[in-house]
Design a protein around this motif. Structure first.
Motif, PDB file in Angstrom:
ATOM      1  N   MET A 206       6.852  -0.389 -12.606  1.00  0.00           N
ATOM      2  CA  MET A 206       6.608  -0.635 -11.436  1.00  0.00           C
ATOM      3  C   MET A 206       7.314   0.390 -10.523  1.00  0.00           C
ATOM      4  SD  MET A 206       7.389  -4.021  -9.483  1.00  0.00           S
ATOM      5  CE  MET A 206       6.915  -4.854 -10.789  1.00  0.00           C
ATOM      6  N   LEU A 207       6.553   1.079  -9.609  1.00  0.00           N
ATOM      7  CA  LEU A 207       7.248   2.038  -8.512  1.00  0.00           C
ATOM      8  C   LEU A 207       8.068   1.476  -7.649  1.00  0.00           C
ATOM      9  CD1 LEU A 207       7.359   4.869  -7.453  1.00  0.00           C
ATOM     10  CD2 LEU A 207       5.403   4.282  -6.126  1.00  0.00           C
ATOM     11  N   LEU A 208       9.521   1.871  -7.612  1.00  0.00           N
ATOM     12  CA  LEU A 208      10.547   1.448  -6.805  1.00  0.00           C
ATOM     13  C   LEU A 208      10.234   2.006  -5.351  1.00  0.00           C
ATOM     14  CD1 LEU A 208      12.847  -0.140  -6.025  1.00  0.00           C
ATOM     15  CD2 LEU A 208      14.290   1.929  -6.961  1.00  0.00           C
ATOM     16  N   ASN A 209       9.538   0.965  -4.332  1.00  0.00           N
ATOM     17  CA  ASN A 209       9.358   1.293  -3.152  1.00  0.00           C
ATOM     18  C   ASN A 209       9.598   0.104  -2.074  1.00  0.00           C
ATOM     19  OD1 ASN A 209       7.098  -0.224  -3.535  1.00  0.00           O
ATOM     20  ND2 ASN A 209       5.689   1.658  -3.669  1.00  0.00           N
ATOM     21  N   ASP A 210       9.323   0.232  -1.046  1.00  0.00           N
ATOM     22  CA  ASP A 210       9.407  -1.046  -0.044  1.00  0.00           C
ATOM     23  C   ASP A 210       8.638  -2.400  -0.607  1.00  0.00           C
ATOM     24  OD1 ASP A 210      11.271   0.374   1.438  1.00  0.00           O
ATOM     25  OD2 ASP A 210      10.036   0.821   3.092  1.00  0.00           O
ATOM     26  N   GLU A 211       7.630  -2.000  -1.006  1.00  0.00           N
ATOM     27  CA  GLU A 211       6.589  -2.989  -1.425  1.00  0.00           C
ATOM     28  C   GLU A 211       7.005  -3.659  -2.503  1.00  0.00           C
ATOM     29  OE1 GLU A 211       1.705  -3.296  -2.676  1.00  0.00           O
ATOM     30  OE2 GLU A 211       2.532  -1.480  -1.779  1.00  0.00           O
ATOM     31  N   ASN A 212       7.454  -3.078  -3.415  1.00  0.00           N
ATOM     32  CA  ASN A 212       7.919  -3.582  -4.741  1.00  0.00           C
ATOM     33  C   ASN A 212       9.434  -4.189  -4.683  1.00  0.00           C
ATOM     34  OD1 ASN A 212       5.422  -3.416  -5.948  1.00  0.00           O
ATOM     35  ND2 ASN A 212       5.625  -1.276  -6.391  1.00  0.00           N
ATOM     36  N   LEU A 213      10.206  -3.653  -3.619  1.00  0.00           N
ATOM     37  CA  LEU A 213      11.648  -3.896  -4.013  1.00  0.00           C
ATOM     38  C   LEU A 213      11.970  -5.275  -4.193  1.00  0.00           C
ATOM     39  CD1 LEU A 213      14.378  -2.375  -3.768  1.00  0.00           C
ATOM     40  CD2 LEU A 213      14.290  -2.757  -1.170  1.00  0.00           C
ATOM     41  N   SER A 214      11.558  -6.177  -3.798  1.00  0.00           N
ATOM     42  CA  SER A 214      12.032  -7.561  -3.776  1.00  0.00           C
ATOM     43  C   SER A 214      11.672  -7.861  -5.366  1.00  0.00           C
ATOM     44  CB  SER A 214      11.370  -8.626  -2.969  1.00  0.00           C
ATOM     45  OG  SER A 214       9.846  -8.628  -2.969  1.00  0.00           O
ATOM     46  N   LYS A 215      10.589  -7.549  -5.962  1.00  0.00           N
ATOM     47  CA  LYS A 215      10.233  -7.861  -7.227  1.00  0.00           C
ATOM     48  C   LYS A 215      11.420  -7.308  -8.184  1.00  0.00           C
ATOM     49  CE  LYS A 215       5.413  -8.201  -6.353  1.00  0.00           C
ATOM     50  NZ  LYS A 215       3.999  -7.699  -6.486  1.00  0.00           N
ATOM     51  N   ILE A 216      11.389  -5.888  -7.789  1.00  0.00           N
ATOM     52  CA  ILE A 216      12.666  -5.195  -8.868  1.00  0.00           C
ATOM     53  C   ILE A 216      14.121  -5.830  -8.782  1.00  0.00           C
ATOM     54  CG2 ILE A 216      13.536  -2.800  -8.994  1.00  0.00           C
ATOM     55  CD1 ILE A 216      10.686  -1.554  -8.360  1.00  0.00           C
ATOM     56  N   ARG A 217      14.293  -5.954  -7.602  1.00  0.00           N
ATOM     57  CA  ARG A 217      15.749  -6.576  -7.527  1.00  0.00           C
ATOM     58  C   ARG A 217      15.937  -7.776  -8.328  1.00  0.00           C
ATOM     59  NH1 ARG A 217      17.607  -5.090  -1.173  1.00  0.00           N
ATOM     60  NH2 ARG A 217      18.151  -2.966  -1.709  1.00  0.00           N
ATOM     61  N   LYS A 218      14.750  -8.500  -8.666  1.00  0.00           N
ATOM     62  CA  LYS A 218      15.065  -9.517  -9.511  1.00  0.00           C
ATOM     63  C   LYS A 218      15.018  -9.129 -11.139  1.00  0.00           C
ATOM     64  CE  LYS A 218      12.183 -12.757  -6.621  1.00  0.00           C
ATOM     65  NZ  LYS A 218      11.011 -13.681  -6.460  1.00  0.00           N
ATOM     66  N   MET A 219      14.762  -8.002 -11.495  1.00  0.00           N
ATOM     67  CA  MET A 219      14.945  -7.321 -12.539  1.00  0.00           C
ATOM     68  C   MET A 219      16.206  -6.655 -12.875  1.00  0.00           C
ATOM     69  SD  MET A 219      11.101  -5.782 -12.683  1.00  0.00           S
ATOM     70  CE  MET A 219      11.379  -5.227 -14.182  1.00  0.00           C
TER      71      MET A 219
END
Length: 267
Positions: free
Chosen positions: A64-77
């Protein structure tokens, strides 16, 4: 689990902290990122959790590309524990501090209590839940910070200079905890450090110098590059320096060399 591609970052026009760094961190591994002060290792950790945005390049977390759109999802990981845990404490007691992230996720109270008790016990702090964090030792503070991160149940944990403020006993305790998290809970562990004795116990090493990746491999592969490490202001422990010297002497027993390596790996 993590893929970094041509990553660069500048704090200002005259301070390029990272230049064209590319690397991959496999799922379930323990990787140590090594470097002296100013090498860019802590900057890289902050980029991987989205606290900084790259000047160029890309970071992927589990594809998953780390960007503004995906940031909230990635911070859960992915979670991070900083060098000084005092900077992360927000609760008046250990229990309140571990609860902080869970409260922000609106976890039901009953479930929250179970998680707090479980992760406090996992890091050996179950008897300190009513204590104030600033009354704890350095090693205990690190354990609480790790428990808070674990309570979020993220797949990846970054520890930035986790042992730099600890005595030898505290360091051994944190190393044992890291191994348990990695092997038993299958967490992907990234440790940011300049301590080669500590890093020797991880699966893979990445060495940064002046913002560039200059060396990577298993500890055994990296530690044979003694001159390159010295040029990066990283000093090998005595027993590993002796190991490298012994490699130059064909008369020295191979068993002695392997014993030296095994001794260091258990430290």
């Amino acid at each position: 689990m993590i893929k970094v591609s041509d990553l660069s970052f500048s704090y200002n026009a005259n301070d390029e902290a990272l230049r064209n760094v590319s690397l991959e961190i496999p799922k379930g591994s323990w990787v140590s990122i090594l470097g002296h002060n100013g090498s860019g290792k802590s900057t890289l950790s902050k980029l991987m959790v989205g606290l900084l945005s790259p000047s160029s390049g890309e970071i992927y977390i589990d594809d998953m590309l780390l960007n503004d759109e995906n940031l909230s999802k990635i911070r859960k990981m992915i979670g991070i524990v900083f060098q000084n845990p005092d900077n992360q404490f927000v609760g008046v007691t250990v229990r309140h501090d571990i609860a902080f992230g869970l409260e922000n996720q609106n976890i039901p109270h009953g479930e929250m209590v179970k998680k707090i008790d479980h992760y406090a016990k996992l890091v050996g702090m179950e008897d300190y839940l009513s204590k104030e964090p600033h009354h704890l030792s350095g090693g205990q503070k690190q354990r609480v910070a790790i428990a808070g991160a674990l309570a979020m149940e993220q797949d990846i944990l970054i520890l930035d200079e986790a042992t730099s403020m600890l005595d030898p006993e505290g360091t051994r305790d944190i190393v044992a905890l890291i191994k348990r998290l990695n092997k038993d809970l299958k967490k992907t562990i990234i440790t940011i450090t300049h301590d080669l004795s500590f890093a020797a116990q991880s699966d893979h090493l990445i060495v940064l110098k002046d913002g560039e990746l200059i060396l990577e491999g298993t500890p055994k592969e990296v530690f044979t590059q003694e001159e390159l490490l010295k040029s990066s202001h990283l000093e090998l422990p005595f027993e590993l320096s002796l190991y490298n010297e012994a490699l130059k002497d064909e008369k020295m027993s191979k068993k002695v060399l392997e014993a030296l390596w095994a001794f260091n790996s258990k430290m």
